[in-house]
Write a protein that holds these residues in place. Structure first.
Motif, short mmCIF file in Angstrom:
data_model
loop_
_atom_site.label_atom_id
_atom_site.label_comp_id
_atom_site.label_asym_id
_atom_site.label_seq_id
_atom_site.Cartn_x
_atom_site.Cartn_y
_atom_site.Cartn_z
N THR A 58 -4.69 6.26 -5.13
CA THR A 58 -5.22 5.20 -4.28
C THR A 58 -5.89 4.16 -5.17
OG1 THR A 58 -6.52 4.72 -2.29
CG2 THR A 58 -7.49 6.26 -3.87
N SER A 59 -6.44 3.12 -4.57
CA SER A 59 -7.07 2.04 -5.32
C SER A 59 -8.15 1.39 -4.47
CB SER A 59 -6.03 0.98 -5.72
OG SER A 59 -5.51 0.32 -4.56
N PHE A 60 -8.95 0.53 -5.09
CA PHE A 60 -9.92 -0.26 -4.34
C PHE A 60 -9.21 -1.00 -3.20
CE2 PHE A 60 -12.69 0.62 -7.77
CZ PHE A 60 -13.96 0.12 -7.51
N PHE A 61 -8.09 -1.63 -3.52
CA PHE A 61 -7.38 -2.42 -2.51
C PHE A 61 -6.91 -1.55 -1.34
CE2 PHE A 61 -3.62 -4.17 -0.51
CZ PHE A 61 -4.02 -5.48 -0.24
N LEU A 62 -6.31 -0.41 -1.66
CA LEU A 62 -5.79 0.45 -0.60
C LEU A 62 -6.91 1.00 0.28
CD1 LEU A 62 -2.99 2.40 -2.49
CD2 LEU A 62 -2.71 0.58 -0.80
N GLU A 63 -8.08 1.19 -0.31
CA GLU A 63 -9.20 1.73 0.47
C GLU A 63 -9.94 0.66 1.25
OE1 GLU A 63 -9.92 4.98 0.79
OE2 GLU A 63 -8.17 5.44 -0.47
N LYS A 64 -10.04 -0.55 0.66
CA LYS A 64 -10.88 -1.60 1.26
C LYS A 64 -10.08 -2.77 1.84
CE LYS A 64 -14.95 0.15 0.09
NZ LYS A 64 -16.00 0.51 1.06
N GLY A 65 -8.83 -2.94 1.40
CA GLY A 65 -8.00 -4.00 1.94
C GLY A 65 -8.27 -5.38 1.37
N ILE A 66 -8.97 -5.47 0.24
CA ILE A 66 -9.26 -6.76 -0.39
C ILE A 66 -9.06 -6.66 -1.89
CG2 ILE A 66 -10.88 -7.56 1.38
CD1 ILE A 66 -13.17 -6.64 -0.39
N ASP A 67 -8.81 -7.83 -2.53
CA ASP A 67 -8.71 -7.90 -3.98
C ASP A 67 -10.11 -8.00 -4.58
OD1 ASP A 67 -5.95 -7.76 -4.44
OD2 ASP A 67 -5.69 -9.87 -3.93
N TYR A 68 -10.27 -7.38 -5.74
CA TYR A 68 -11.56 -7.40 -6.42
C TYR A 68 -11.44 -8.13 -7.76
CZ TYR A 68 -13.60 -4.08 -3.13
OH TYR A 68 -14.08 -3.49 -2.00
N SER A 114 -7.56 11.56 -2.80
CA SER A 114 -6.63 10.65 -3.48
C SER A 114 -7.24 10.17 -4.79
CB SER A 114 -6.30 9.46 -2.58
OG SER A 114 -5.68 9.88 -1.39
N LYS A 115 -6.42 10.12 -5.82
CA LYS A 115 -6.91 9.79 -7.16
C LYS A 115 -7.07 8.29 -7.35
CE LYS A 115 -5.69 10.54 -12.04
NZ LYS A 115 -4.82 11.31 -12.96
N ILE A 116 -8.29 7.89 -7.70
CA ILE A 116 -8.56 6.48 -7.98
C ILE A 116 -8.82 6.23 -9.45
CG2 ILE A 116 -11.08 6.52 -7.66
CD1 ILE A 116 -10.70 3.84 -6.07
N GLY A 117 -9.11 7.28 -10.21
CA GLY A 117 -9.39 7.09 -11.63
C GLY A 117 -9.17 8.36 -12.43
N GLY A 118 -9.03 8.17 -13.74
CA GLY A 118 -8.84 9.31 -14.62
C GLY A 118 -9.42 9.04 -15.99
N ILE A 119 -9.61 10.12 -16.74
CA ILE A 119 -10.22 10.06 -18.07
C ILE A 119 -9.31 10.80 -19.04
CG2 ILE A 119 -12.24 10.71 -19.45
CD1 ILE A 119 -13.72 10.90 -16.63
N ASN A 145 -6.58 -3.21 -7.89
CA ASN A 145 -5.86 -4.08 -6.95
C ASN A 145 -4.39 -3.70 -6.76
OD1 ASN A 145 -8.12 -5.72 -6.40
ND2 ASN A 145 -7.76 -6.92 -8.26
N GLN A 146 -3.96 -2.58 -7.31
CA GLN A 146 -2.58 -2.15 -7.15
C GLN A 146 -2.35 -1.64 -5.72
OE1 GLN A 146 -0.93 -0.35 -10.59
NE2 GLN A 146 0.60 0.84 -9.49
N SER A 174 0.27 1.65 -14.29
CA SER A 174 -0.62 0.54 -13.97
C SER A 174 0.14 -0.77 -14.06
CB SER A 174 -1.81 0.50 -14.94
OG SER A 174 -2.68 -0.56 -14.64
N GLU A 175 0.13 -1.53 -12.97
CA GLU A 175 0.75 -2.85 -12.98
C GLU A 175 -0.14 -3.83 -13.76
OE1 GLU A 175 1.44 -4.07 -8.98
OE2 GLU A 175 2.71 -2.35 -8.50
N ALA A 176 0.50 -4.88 -14.32
CA ALA A 176 -0.22 -5.85 -15.15
C ALA A 176 -1.32 -6.55 -14.36
CB ALA A 176 0.76 -6.87 -15.72
N LYS A 177 -2.50 -6.61 -14.97
CA LYS A 177 -3.65 -7.36 -14.45
C LYS A 177 -4.14 -6.86 -13.10
CE LYS A 177 -2.43 -11.60 -16.94
NZ LYS A 177 -2.20 -13.06 -16.85
N LYS A 178 -3.81 -5.61 -12.78
CA LYS A 178 -4.19 -5.08 -11.46
C LYS A 178 -5.34 -4.08 -11.54
CE LYS A 178 -1.02 -6.89 -8.61
NZ LYS A 178 -1.34 -7.60 -7.35
N ASN A 179 -5.57 -3.49 -12.73
CA ASN A 179 -6.47 -2.35 -12.80
C ASN A 179 -7.37 -2.41 -14.03
OD1 ASN A 179 -5.10 -1.08 -10.49
ND2 ASN A 179 -3.44 -0.71 -11.95
#
Length: 247
Positions: free
Chosen positions: A152-162, A112-117, A140-141, A55-60
Motif C-alpha cells: 500500500t502507499s500514502f496515496f492508496l490509504e489517503k487518496g491524495i498526493d504528498y 498491507s506493507k507501506i515500508g521496508g528496511i 504516491n504510487q 518503486s516508480e520514478a519520483k513516487k516514493n
C-alpha cells in the motif's frame, strides 16, 4: 545533543541502488560528505533476501545511510529495532495506531506493507564495522505487483498526493529523534517494538519450508529470532527466512 544526521543529504535522480551507492562511496573513502542519500529512481532497488524493491520514478521515498556503531555481531537486531521505531514515529503522524511492525523489518498499515528496511553490515571478526541502512516508503504510487503481504502507499490509504521533499525531512527528523533514545534507553525501544509486533499473541498460520503450522508469536530473542509458541506450550525460535506468515 547527539544527532545521527547533521550535514544535510543528497538527492540522486537515478541510481542502481541507494545501498550500493553508499557502499561504493565507503570503499572510495568519500561517504563523509553526504551521510544520507535519497534517489528519485532505482534501476536495481534491493529488498531483503535478494528480492527486488518495486518503486516508480519520483513516487516514493528511497533512502540509504551509513551507520557506525560499536555493536557486536550478535547485537545486530538492535539496528532493526532502532530503524523500525524511527519509521513508526514518522508514519504515526499520518496513520496513528494503524501502523504496525512485521518482524523483522517491514512496516504495515493494518496488514498491507507501506515500508521496508534493508540492513547490510560490514563484519570484521565479531564486530560490526559499519552498517548500510536502506529505507523504502511507498508514498504516491497507485498500483503494485502482487506481493505477500500486499503493498500500500500514502496515496492508496489517503487518496491524495504528498510532497515527497517534505516527507523526506520529516523522516530524517523522526530517525534522529529515535536515535537519541536508542543511545539512552534501548530497552524501551525494544519493548515498543514488541508491543507493535504484527500478530503477537494471536493464533496464526505460518509456513516453515513446505509445512503449514499454527502458533502464536510470543517474543523476539536478543539475537533477533522470532519466538513462536506451538502446540503443548512448546517454544521455538526461527531465524529470518525460516518462517513466513500466511496472510
Amino acid at each position: 545533543m547527539n544527532l545521527l544526521f547533521s550535514r544535510g543529504f543528497k538527492v540522486l535522480e537515478t541510481v542502481r541502488s541507494t545501498n550500493e551507492y553508499i557502499s561504493n562511496r565507503i570503499q572510495n573513502n568519500s561517504v563523509c560528505g553526504h551521510p544520507v542519500i535519497f534517489a528519485n529512481y532505482q534501476t536495481n532497488g534491493k529488498g531483503n533476501r535478494g528480492k527486488k524493491w518495486e518503486s516508480e520514478a519520483k513516487k516514493n521515498i528511497l533512502m540509504s545511510f551509513a551507520f557506525k556503531s560499536s555493536l557486536k555481531l550478535d547485537e545486530q537486531f538492535k539496528l532493526n529495532v532502532f530503524v523500525s521505531i524511527g519509521l513508526h514515529e514518522f508514519l504515526y503522524k499520518y496513520f496513528k495506531d494503524l501502523v504496525i511492525i512485521k518482524w523483522p523489518n517491514d512496516i504495515l498499515i493494518n496488514s498491507s506493507k507501506i515500508g521496508g528496511i534493508l540492513i547490510e553490515n560490514k563484519i570484521v571478526r565479531n564486530n560490526i564495522l559499519y552498517s548500510i541502512i536502506g529505507v523504502g516508503i511507498n508514498v504516491n504510487q497507485e498500483s503494485f505487483h502482487d506481493y505477500n503481504p500486499k503493498a500500500t502507499s500514502f496515496f492508496l490509504e489517503k487518496g491524495i498526493d504528498y510532497n515527497i521533499s517534505v516527507l523526506r525531512q520529516e523522516l530524517l527528523d523522526s530517525i534522529n529523534s529515535i536515535y537519541i533514545k536508542f543511545l539512552k534507553d534501548y530497552p524501551s525501544l525494544l519493548q515498543k517494538y514488541l508491543n507493535l509486533l504484527h500478530l503477537k499473541g494471536i493464533t496464526s498460520k505460518f509456513l516453515i519450508g513446505d509445512k503449514k503450522i499454527t502458533g502464536k508469536i510470543i517474543n523476539v530473542s536478543p539475537e533477533g529470532k522470532l519466538v513462536i509458541e506451538l502446540d503443548r506450550n512448546l517454544l521455538k525460535e526461527y531465524s529470518y527466512g525460516e518462517v513466513q506468515c500466511v496472510f
